[in-house]
Scaffold this motif. Structure first.
Motif, short mmCIF file in Angstrom:
data_model
loop_
_atom_site.label_atom_id
_atom_site.label_comp_id
_atom_site.label_asym_id
_atom_site.label_seq_id
_atom_site.Cartn_x
_atom_site.Cartn_y
_atom_site.Cartn_z
N ASP A 189 47.28 72.39 3.94
CA ASP A 189 47.78 71.42 2.94
C ASP A 189 46.77 69.73 3.32
N GLU A 198 67.72 69.56 -2.69
CA GLU A 198 65.75 69.99 -3.18
C GLU A 198 65.28 68.37 -2.40
N ARG A 210 56.66 66.29 -0.72
CA ARG A 210 58.05 67.73 0.34
C ARG A 210 57.87 66.54 1.94
N ASN A 211 57.77 65.60 1.88
CA ASN A 211 57.70 65.23 3.09
C ASN A 211 59.10 64.61 3.15
N ARG A 246 58.58 71.12 6.47
CA ARG A 246 57.95 70.86 4.41
C ARG A 246 59.15 71.63 3.78
N GLN A 247 59.22 70.97 2.74
CA GLN A 247 60.18 70.89 1.38
C GLN A 247 59.18 72.50 0.77
N GLY A 248 59.76 73.26 0.23
CA GLY A 248 59.09 74.33 -0.09
C GLY A 248 58.10 75.17 0.90
N MET A 249 57.52 75.10 1.47
CA MET A 249 56.58 75.80 2.49
C MET A 249 57.74 76.93 3.68
N ALA A 281 63.35 68.01 3.16
CA ALA A 281 62.59 69.03 4.23
C ALA A 281 63.51 69.41 5.37
N GLU A 313 54.22 61.84 0.92
CA GLU A 313 54.02 62.95 0.12
C GLU A 313 55.72 63.51 -0.08
#
Length: 767
Positions: A744, A621, A598-599, A707-710, A624, A596
């Motif tokens: 998610d 970037e 973002r993880n 979580r990335q971007g969350m 996470a 995943e």
């Protein structure tokens, strides 16, 4: 002059013509027909932790003080090669039964586990073939199946000593003795307590791995009658001694068998302040320099002195056989280090000599000579048959051990092999092992840990290399073959449960990317489900722990793990360029595996932690969350990762943890604007690190919830607590982490993460 009653000592009958006459030096009178027996057993006492141990071809302790034990040793026959199991419960079960831990199946310190296991068994597979890649298999009873990165399915130890065994107390009791147990037990709670095993009295009748809460200093809420204000600050062994003294006084006219199994010197490392201050003022000349541990030894020594004084005042000194022993080797870790087993290698929990060789002596009035030594190897399983022989007991069970009474009267005895069996993964991540010490050699068989998952061997010549520094198994194949055959015979004769090959083993996938060597460890997972990726930057600070870190993480959470050397290790002309190549490798792994995106999380220890800050600075970037363990981030690093959740750990190298530095780092993280910033200071030693970071469910739950971007939940209010003891100050922050996004569809932690189950046989029941 009276002679030995040889009908009471059947195993000595053959020696009648050569027995020493009674009244020889060290004997004031003749041995009695039914002598009393006191078994003094200390907890975690090292081979070289007493003053008297200078008889062991070493200097003895010049810092620790044990005047009462030293004085008793002068009347005794001292063993120079006394052995125990590397951990307490197996030693205790062996003393109680005269059986080898391999036969009882009690091979790890699980005597306090919630799960009742009477017979050892092989750790089950994580899947049945039908379940492979279909469903996780959850096991009952708080156990874990063999994970796919574990080469062997280890043995799950017994956690209770079955009352079907004819214990030492039952046999003495059947021969007319009063029996009493005082102190640590840890081979099972009721209905497996000392009472069920034949003791008439059990004090304090608890089954804890260490002292009753709150520790070595009272009062004790769980000890009936001793939760009183008068016990405030009192040492637990001193209180225990009062109960033992009463037992002696009440039974002075009747033969008795008594265990006095102290709580000292098991952790927690605690003692009275006045005694600590005494040792703080004393000059240390070696690695044995811990003032708190020194105070603990002296406290337990005073308790032994109180008990023996009661024996003398009751007129029983010439009617009482005394055994002094330790249940395993000394604890050679901790901050500050608890003790030093030099020249022996290793300590408690290890099968090395430092983990299994212990101090020991015996006084047999009228027989043993004062100030003598015995080089015959002796083991815990030998004490039951020896004491039964000395006391002339009838209707004895079958033993794995043998009576060493002939050696106590000066007769030569054939040396027998000493075996150590630890079929679980060790506390340092070592493979299951069977070891043998015989004829000056010490050999280790590490199950399925060699090339092609064959057994791996090590061989040491203890006569020339007692520190076990030179492995000579390749140069002496004939010795390896001989000792290997003896191990095979031992495992067969004791009906030992042995480790098995793990059919689900999946070794690391090794590769190279732009001159970077890396490994990927895969979880066994459901089809169609994506998992987190944990990038682990390996430093050179603790290379022996790298594999165990991986296993601990894999056992707690089904994640992909990418292991790569940190760019900050040195040898890189341009660490920034190396960091960029590692980040390119991460992107490659993301494309090749069901991860995943973002993880992706980043962690490292020591110089690996310094690499964490560097990678996060150059490519924030990608990640996470960050979990640096040790190392330090500069102001530029902190500024670059302002939007990343960080939980930083750092252990001080000094005996007093740098609380001020911890607070500065905490403030710097918050000033950098991290939405979730945490900082924890811990006492620097590997076991604390493992317990509080790598094997801590709270830390891993926090990490994989980011979580990335969350949107991230802000850090919970910190409840910083400065814990002050006599020799250690540490800052621990109580925090609550964020949670995963419930909307998610790709990754549901509740569906895929293994429950936080206790790993079977991992020793979490205490030692």
């Amino acid at each position: 002059m009276k002679k030995l009653n040889l009908t009471k000592y059947p195993m000595l009958g053959m020696l009648a013509a050569s027995l020493l006459p009674l009244g020889t030096p060290g004997a004031k009178g003749a041995p009695v027909d039914k002598p009393n027996v006191i078994f003094f057993l200390m907890d975690d006492l090292g081979w070289n932790d007493l003053g008297y141990t200078n008889v062991m071809c070493h200097s003895g302790s010049q810092f620790f003080e044990s005047p009462n034990i030293d004085q008793l040793s002068k009347r005794a026959t001292v063993f120079t090669r006394a052995y125990a199991a590397p951990i307490s419960s197996p030693s205790r079960a062996s003393i109680l039964t005269g059986l080898d831990p391999a036969r009882t199946g009690f091979t790890s310190p699980r005597g306090g586990d919630p799960l009742e296991v009477l017979k050892a068994f092989v750790q089950p597979r994580i899947y049945t073939p039908q379940e492979l890649n279909t469903n996780w298999r959850e096991l009952p009873g708080g156990m874990k199946a063999a994970p796919p990165n574990q080469r062997a399915m280890m043995v799950v130890s017994a956690s209770r000593l079955s009352t079907e065994y004819p214990s030492i107390a039952k046999v003495f009791k059947a021969n007319g003795y009063i029996t009493g147990h005082f102190g640590k037990w840890h081979v099972g709670p009721v209905p497996f307590s000392p009472i069920e095993h034949g003791f008439d009295l059990d004090v304090p009748h608890v089954n804890t791995p260490g002292p009753i809460r709150p520790g070595h200093l009272g009062p004790w809420p769980d000890w009936e009658g001793e939760n009183v204000p008068a016990n405030k600050g009192r040492n637990i062994d001193d209180c225990l001694a009062d109960h033992a003294v009463k037992f002696i006084q009440e039974n002075k006219n009747h033969p008795f068998y008594m265990n006095f199994w102290s709580y000292g010197v098991h952790v927690p490392i605690q003692a009275r302040k006045d005694m600590i201050d005494y040792f703080k003022a004393k000059k240390a000349t070696s690695g044995q320099n811990n003032p708190v541990y020194a105070a603990m030894i002296k406290s337990t020594d005073a308790a032994f002195g109180k008990v023996w004084k009661a024996v003398e005042e009751a007129g029983l000194a010439e009617k009482t056989v005394l055994v002094f022993y330790s249940d395993n080797g000394g604890v050679n870790y901790g901050t500050p280090q608890i003790t030093d087993n030099t020249p022996l290698r290793g300590g408690k929990g290890d099968t090395w000599e430092g983990g299994v060789r212990v101090p020991g002596f015996v006084i047999w009035p009228g027989v043993t000579k004062a100030g003598t030594t015995c080089d015959l190897p002796v083991n815990t399983r030998d004490w039951f048959p020896t004491l039964a022989d000395i006391c002339g007991l009838k209707n004895l069970p079958k033993f794995d051990g043998r009576s060493i009474a002939p050696a106590l009267v000066g007769k030569a005895m054939e040396e027998k092999p000493i075996f150590t069996y630890l079929p679980q993964y060790g506390h340092h991540g070592e493979a299951p092992v069977a070891a043998i010490m015989f004829e000056g050699w010490k050999m280790y068989r590490h199950f399925f840990d060699g090339v092609g998952r064959a057994h791996r061997y090590e061989l040491y010549n203890l006569k020339e290399d007692v520190g076990e520094t030179l492995d000579c198994h390749r140069s002496r194949p004939e010795v390896v073959a001989k000792l290997s055959n003896l191990i095979d015979a031992y495992l067969k004769e004791t009906n030992a449960v042995v480790p098995a090959l793990n059919p689900d083993y999946k070794g690391a996938i090794k590769g190279e990317f732009e001159s970077i060597q890396y490994e990927v460890l895969e979880p066994m997972f459901k089809r169609g489900v994506k998992f987190p990726l944990l990038v682990c930057l390996e430093g050179d600070d603790n290379p022996a722990y790298a594999e165990f870190h991986k296993a601990a993480i894999q056992n707690r959470h089904p994640v992909f793990l990418l292991s790569v050397k940190s760019p900050t290790l040195g040898g890189e002309s341009d660490p920034n360029a190396a960091a960029d190549r590692i980040c390119a490798l991460i992107k490659k792994v993301l494309q090749e595996y069901p991860i995943e995106p973002r993880n992706v999380h980043l962690t490292g220890e020591g110089k690996g932690a310094t690499g964490v800050w560097l990678l996060a600075q150059r490519h924030p970037e990608l990640f996470a969350a960050l979990l640096p363990v040790g190392g330090a981030g500069s102001s530029s690093h902190l500024a670059a990762i302002k939007n990343l959740p960080v939980w930083a750990f750092h252990g001080g190298h000094d005996a007093v943890a740098p609380v001020a530095d911890a607070r500065k780092m905490d403030e710097a993280l918050k000033a950098a604007g991290s939405t979730v910033a945490k900082y924890t200071e811990y006492a620097q030693n590997e076991q604390v690190l493992l317990d509080n970071v790598w094997d801590n469910p709270e830390v891993l739950e926090w990490l994989f919830a980011q979580r990335q971007g969350m949107p991230q939940k802000p850090a919970a209010a910190k409840t910083s607590q400065v814990v002050v003891s006599d020799d250690l100050i540490s800052l621990r922050n109580g925090v609550t982490g964020g949670s995963a996004d419930e909307g998610d569809d790709d990754y549901d932690p509740d569906e895929t993460v293994l429950a936080d189950l206790q790993m079977a046989g991992d020793g979490s029941g205490g030692r």
